[in-house]
Design a protein around this motif. Sequence first.
Motif, mmCIF file in Angstrom:
data_model
loop_
_atom_site.group_PDB
_atom_site.id
_atom_site.type_symbol
_atom_site.label_atom_id
_atom_site.label_comp_id
_atom_site.label_asym_id
_atom_site.label_seq_id
_atom_site.Cartn_x
_atom_site.Cartn_y
_atom_site.Cartn_z
ATOM 1 N N GLN A 1 105.748 42.823 53.178
ATOM 2 C CA GLN A 1 105.798 43.822 52.118
ATOM 3 C C GLN A 1 104.630 44.783 52.257
ATOM 4 O OE1 GLN A 1 105.186 42.588 48.035
ATOM 5 N NE2 GLN A 1 106.475 44.219 47.282
ATOM 6 N N ALA B 1 117.039 36.418 65.396
ATOM 7 C CA ALA B 1 115.838 37.146 65.005
ATOM 8 C C ALA B 1 116.170 37.979 63.786
ATOM 9 C CB ALA B 1 115.376 38.044 66.138
ATOM 10 N N HIS B 2 115.314 37.923 62.795
ATOM 11 C CA HIS B 2 115.620 38.585 61.521
ATOM 12 C C HIS B 2 114.402 39.374 61.041
ATOM 13 C CE1 HIS B 2 118.886 35.606 61.434
ATOM 14 N NE2 HIS B 2 117.955 34.802 61.899
ATOM 15 N N THR B 3 114.659 40.465 60.384
ATOM 16 C CA THR B 3 113.563 41.286 59.871
ATOM 17 C C THR B 3 113.826 41.643 58.413
ATOM 18 O OG1 THR B 3 113.792 42.337 62.021
ATOM 19 C CG2 THR B 3 112.093 43.176 60.591
ATOM 20 N N PHE B 4 112.897 41.354 57.539
ATOM 21 C CA PHE B 4 113.055 41.680 56.111
ATOM 22 C C PHE B 4 111.803 42.401 55.600
ATOM 23 C CE2 PHE B 4 115.003 37.560 56.987
ATOM 24 C CZ PHE B 4 116.287 37.706 56.524
ATOM 25 N N PRO B 5 111.664 43.665 55.894
ATOM 26 C CA PRO B 5 110.488 44.356 55.376
ATOM 27 C C PRO B 5 110.766 45.008 54.024
ATOM 28 C CG PRO B 5 111.540 45.641 57.096
ATOM 29 C CD PRO B 5 112.458 44.515 56.776
ATOM 30 N N TYR B 6 109.864 44.842 53.100
ATOM 31 C CA TYR B 6 109.980 45.508 51.788
ATOM 32 C C TYR B 6 108.923 46.606 51.744
ATOM 33 C CZ TYR B 6 112.564 41.383 50.185
ATOM 34 O OH TYR B 6 113.470 40.372 50.032
ATOM 35 N N ILE B 7 109.333 47.819 51.445
ATOM 36 C CA ILE B 7 108.377 48.920 51.411
ATOM 37 C C ILE B 7 108.488 49.615 50.060
ATOM 38 C CG2 ILE B 7 107.724 51.107 52.488
ATOM 39 C CD1 ILE B 7 109.377 49.696 54.978
ATOM 40 N N HIS C 1 107.378 52.469 59.280
ATOM 41 C CA HIS C 1 107.789 51.127 59.678
ATOM 42 C C HIS C 1 108.777 51.246 60.819
ATOM 43 C CE1 HIS C 1 109.172 46.955 59.146
ATOM 44 N NE2 HIS C 1 110.288 47.467 59.599
ATOM 45 N N GLU C 2 108.617 50.436 61.840
ATOM 46 C CA GLU C 2 109.643 50.435 62.865
ATOM 47 C C GLU C 2 109.857 49.041 63.403
ATOM 48 O OE1 GLU C 2 107.643 53.370 65.401
ATOM 49 O OE2 GLU C 2 107.581 51.810 66.920
ATOM 50 N N ALA C 3 111.072 48.779 63.801
ATOM 51 C CA ALA C 3 111.381 47.455 64.326
ATOM 52 C C ALA C 3 112.417 47.589 65.419
ATOM 53 C CB ALA C 3 111.919 46.570 63.217
ATOM 54 N N THR C 4 112.300 46.727 66.411
ATOM 55 C CA THR C 4 113.309 46.714 67.464
ATOM 56 C C THR C 4 113.664 45.273 67.795
ATOM 57 O OG1 THR C 4 111.683 46.608 69.231
ATOM 58 C CG2 THR C 4 112.391 48.801 68.572
ATOM 59 N N THR D 1 112.122 50.569 49.659
ATOM 60 C CA THR D 1 113.070 50.491 50.753
ATOM 61 C C THR D 1 112.943 49.190 51.517
ATOM 62 O OG1 THR D 1 113.311 51.387 52.994
ATOM 63 C CG2 THR D 1 111.618 52.343 51.660
ATOM 64 N N PRO E 1 114.690 47.934 55.008
ATOM 65 C CA PRO E 1 115.615 47.904 56.133
ATOM 66 C C PRO E 1 115.633 46.480 56.678
ATOM 67 C CG PRO E 1 113.552 48.938 56.769
ATOM 68 C CD PRO E 1 113.374 48.447 55.374
ATOM 69 N N LEU F 1 117.182 43.611 59.508
ATOM 70 C CA LEU F 1 117.953 43.312 60.719
ATOM 71 C C LEU F 1 118.164 41.809 60.806
ATOM 72 C CD1 LEU F 1 116.017 45.268 63.534
ATOM 73 C CD2 LEU F 1 118.246 45.843 62.655
ATOM 74 N N GLU F 2 119.400 41.376 61.068
ATOM 75 C CA GLU F 2 119.614 39.942 61.305
ATOM 76 C C GLU F 2 120.455 39.792 62.554
ATOM 77 O OE1 GLU F 2 119.776 37.062 58.455
ATOM 78 O OE2 GLU F 2 119.695 38.409 56.738
ATOM 79 N N ILE F 3 119.861 39.216 63.576
ATOM 80 C CA ILE F 3 120.475 39.262 64.892
ATOM 81 C C ILE F 3 120.581 37.890 65.530
ATOM 82 C CG2 ILE F 3 120.136 40.194 67.220
ATOM 83 C CD1 ILE F 3 118.862 42.618 65.594
ATOM 84 N N CYS G 1 118.816 46.980 69.145
ATOM 85 C CA CYS G 1 118.822 47.256 67.718
ATOM 86 C C CYS G 1 117.453 47.754 67.305
ATOM 87 C CB CYS G 1 119.098 45.989 66.925
ATOM 88 S SG CYS G 1 120.671 45.284 67.310
ATOM 89 N N SER G 2 117.449 48.741 66.444
ATOM 90 C CA SER G 2 116.151 49.186 65.972
ATOM 91 C C SER G 2 116.298 49.775 64.585
ATOM 92 C CB SER G 2 115.572 50.227 66.915
ATOM 93 O OG SER G 2 116.387 51.357 66.918
ATOM 94 N N HIS G 3 115.232 49.733 63.836
ATOM 95 C CA HIS G 3 115.234 50.504 62.608
ATOM 96 C C HIS G 3 113.867 51.155 62.420
ATOM 97 C CE1 HIS G 3 114.139 46.694 60.131
ATOM 98 N NE2 HIS G 3 113.054 47.290 60.533
ATOM 99 N N GLY G 4 113.885 52.245 61.747
ATOM 100 C CA GLY G 4 112.645 52.931 61.467
ATOM 101 C C GLY G 4 112.693 53.391 60.036
ATOM 102 N N CYS G 5 111.528 53.517 59.436
ATOM 103 C CA CYS G 5 111.513 53.881 58.032
ATOM 104 C C CYS G 5 110.193 54.566 57.747
ATOM 105 C CB CYS G 5 111.672 52.600 57.230
ATOM 106 S SG CYS G 5 111.173 52.737 55.559
#
Lengths: 481, 437
Positions: A375, A402-408, A419-422, B357, B359, B361-363, B370-374
């Motif tokens: 967060q 693989a999972h990503t849960f960012p709260y902004i 924020h960026e994720a790949t 916000t 974003p 991803l669950e992979i 896969c990518s996300h940006g915010c």
Amino acid sequence: MSEESKIIKEFTSKEYEHGWSVNLEADEAPIGINDDIIKFISKKKEEPRWLLEWRLEAFQIFKKMEEPDWANLNYPKIDFQKIKYYSAPKQKKSPKSLNDVDPELIKTFNRLGISLNEQKKLTGVAVDAVIDSVSVATTFKDKLLELGIIFCSFSEAVKEHPKLVKKYLGTVIPRNDNYFSALNSAVFTDGSFCYIPKGIRCPMELSTYFRINAANTGQFERTLIIAEDSSYVSYLEGCTAPMRDENQLHAAVVEIFAAKNAEVKYSTVQNWYPGDENGKGGIYNFVTKRGICFGNNSKISWTQVETGSAVTWKYPSCILKGDNSVGEFYSVAVTNNYQQADTGSKMIHIGKNSKSKIISKGISAGFSQNSYRGQVKIMKRAKNSRNFSQCDSLLLGNKCGAHTFPYIDVENKSSLVEHEATTSKIGEDQIFYCLQRGIDEENAIALIVNGYAKEVLKQLPMEFSVEAQKLLSLTLEGSVG
Amino acid sequence: MFKSDSLTLDSKKIKDFINKESNPFLKKSRNNFLKKLGEKKFNIKEEYKYTPLKQSLEKKFSLEFKIDKNIPSNIEKKILPYIVNDNSVYQIITLDGKIIKKFSNIPSKISFKNFEELDKKEKKILHQYFGENDDSDSDVFSALNGVLWSKGLFIYIKKNQIVDNPIIINNFYTSERNIFSSQLRNFIFMEKNSKLSICELDCALASNNFNSNVTEIILEERSELDYFKIQNDKNNSTSFNSTNIKQKRNSISNTFTFSFSGDMIRNNLNISLIDESCYCNMYGIYALNDDSHVDNHTSVDHIQKNSISNEHYKGIMNGNSNGVFNGKIFVRKEAQKTNAFQSNNNIILSDNAKINTKPQLEIWADDVKCSHGCTTGQLDENAIFYLQSRGINKDKAVSILINAFFDEIIQKINQNIIKDKVHKILSSKIESYLNEH
């Protein structure tokens, strides 16, 4: 493809090298938790009355709370009445010097590669070692004391510096913060205490080693680091446990307080027993770590390398209260077999011009699940604050996740948050490039993974960086062949 | 009796309502949804984390279950200004979900009807697919809608049918302060090789309207759908929408969600790519001021391999407004060679505005990209200065920058008439921003 699956198979079948246990005679509390157990622990530690009351209140809070279920983790419900809350290696008297320490213990730490021997000053690291529930030895204490630095076990601090402990205990992580911090507050047994006085730059790395040795025991240590105005300290933490078929609980609390202009660097190499390749056994690691940049211009930096534990639930956080304060979080989390990790960071911006950075690298293999959960919260008065987060995941094989849960959450108009994720696998073109230059496939994978994690590894202090790289290449060694 | 934090339903009245349903299939379907409402554990705490249901719903609306039938008398007068006389669009006007034929020009070759008017073949399609593709397992309002919906549109595009002009649907709502009155449920079924552009605009004729819309869309092989939603209602309405798209092999969906005004808006957009080689684009703009609250929850589920998803949402918040974005991407074990991209950019113009916000991803597949940006920030001072130093006044400079910010998405609209509409609303929005500063 067959080559790839072979590599993955070998990678996932690598064994845990700290999986031995030592027959230490232990002083233990009966199984279960109730007011009497807490009184027992408190009495064993010869604690003042206020601390016992503090613990009992925490237990009342704990009883009213419910176990959190929001994490992306799947494990059987923990029976808190089946855990031993106190276990101490038997020592006749508290050791004055290393000569008085049980030789069996010294052997334990030598096997872990930790120099408790003050002779080995070359390593230049002050160590506090905690087995099961109690701290067994602290090195370089006198030398540090000359500078006014207090570095000792938590129980010693309660006895010798009660004012400091009372002032700061539970201020960063209150007892009712979450389920596991409430539990820890009720039953914590030992841990490290560290106080850096005003204007002092700690000349060496301070280090704590935690080891769970006894069976059926939970480990609940508590670490408190206080950095006064304009001081600096770099603190390291390492952990291991024997291989056992049942799951053991580790619920620690780490609190960091940074005053004006102070800087604290906290590094962890977490290598608890992750369970066997079928997911049997392993440590349940539920840790609350939080630092507060209380004064202006203060800085807290977390670096973690997570390779162990069957279940990891851990979110080292920074509360950036002071103006111009800085919070950093660097993490490499490797999960394998049936390991599950739900880890990440929280950055709470309160002060003006505060800055934070999150770099998280996840590597999942086998049947494991690796989650980043974080967060970034920018409060209204945190004008001109800045955050950058990057969380990348690498997948080895198609049975892991693989999972990503960012709260902004942003509440003012002058702050900037990115924020960026790949998520990807090791690119075939990258491997091809290496092959073409005469590097074989296994070394190519090792090279690429090391490069992938480098941004985080380089943040570790020298001594730890070597260990972490060794740990990572050991994990990779299985894939070379 | 169903109970959640903010809603209490009287089970007897609900049962009476269901028993009045004459179509046995729909009766069964309503009962199924009712069962879900009682049995499912809805994760309201997480899914509505930033949209405070309790305070906004309880304060504003009557929670008594009644379906009012009183339609205000001067309706026609109010609707007339919305009618466009343009041969390049098909226009549909609905009043509380009922198609007003007088004002609508649907070509007879398209099946575009209320549920009561279906013929045998259409009924067959309905019975085969209806009620199976929504998010009622996870969203309490969709489940509630499944029980209580009163009217709905049925759109069926036959094999190889290309609908040449965009269809613009103006939905008018008449009810006031009642949660259960405006519950609509739409169903779109597109057969192989068909093509359709559709644009929905909501408009409340009474203040403090609550409407809930659930749309189920099924795209068969190689079909292509453009789906626009424009939300610019100035009557303090509260709107809960759920759009659910199921895509088969080689189908394409382009969804656009534009939110400009409204007291509280929640948009769920769920796309599930159940076959190989699907392609979906999700675009969104939210430009808010005053006390607007807009919550966009999107989810795209890659179930089979070789699919591409691309998501881009952009927002500007001013005044006391609050924007919420939650984008989920799931890539299942079988969905190798997936490309999934997601991006969310926000600009906050005032210190009382907020953005939350997440974003996500669950992979579970390894050979994916896969990518996300915010990002969240503000208008670039340097850019404003640059324009000012070239003789452009500050207001104009700000307006240029905001236009440029959204242009990336507006350029993706391939229907000129809709592009113009969005442009027009956006310009007046920017003007209102400038007036406030």
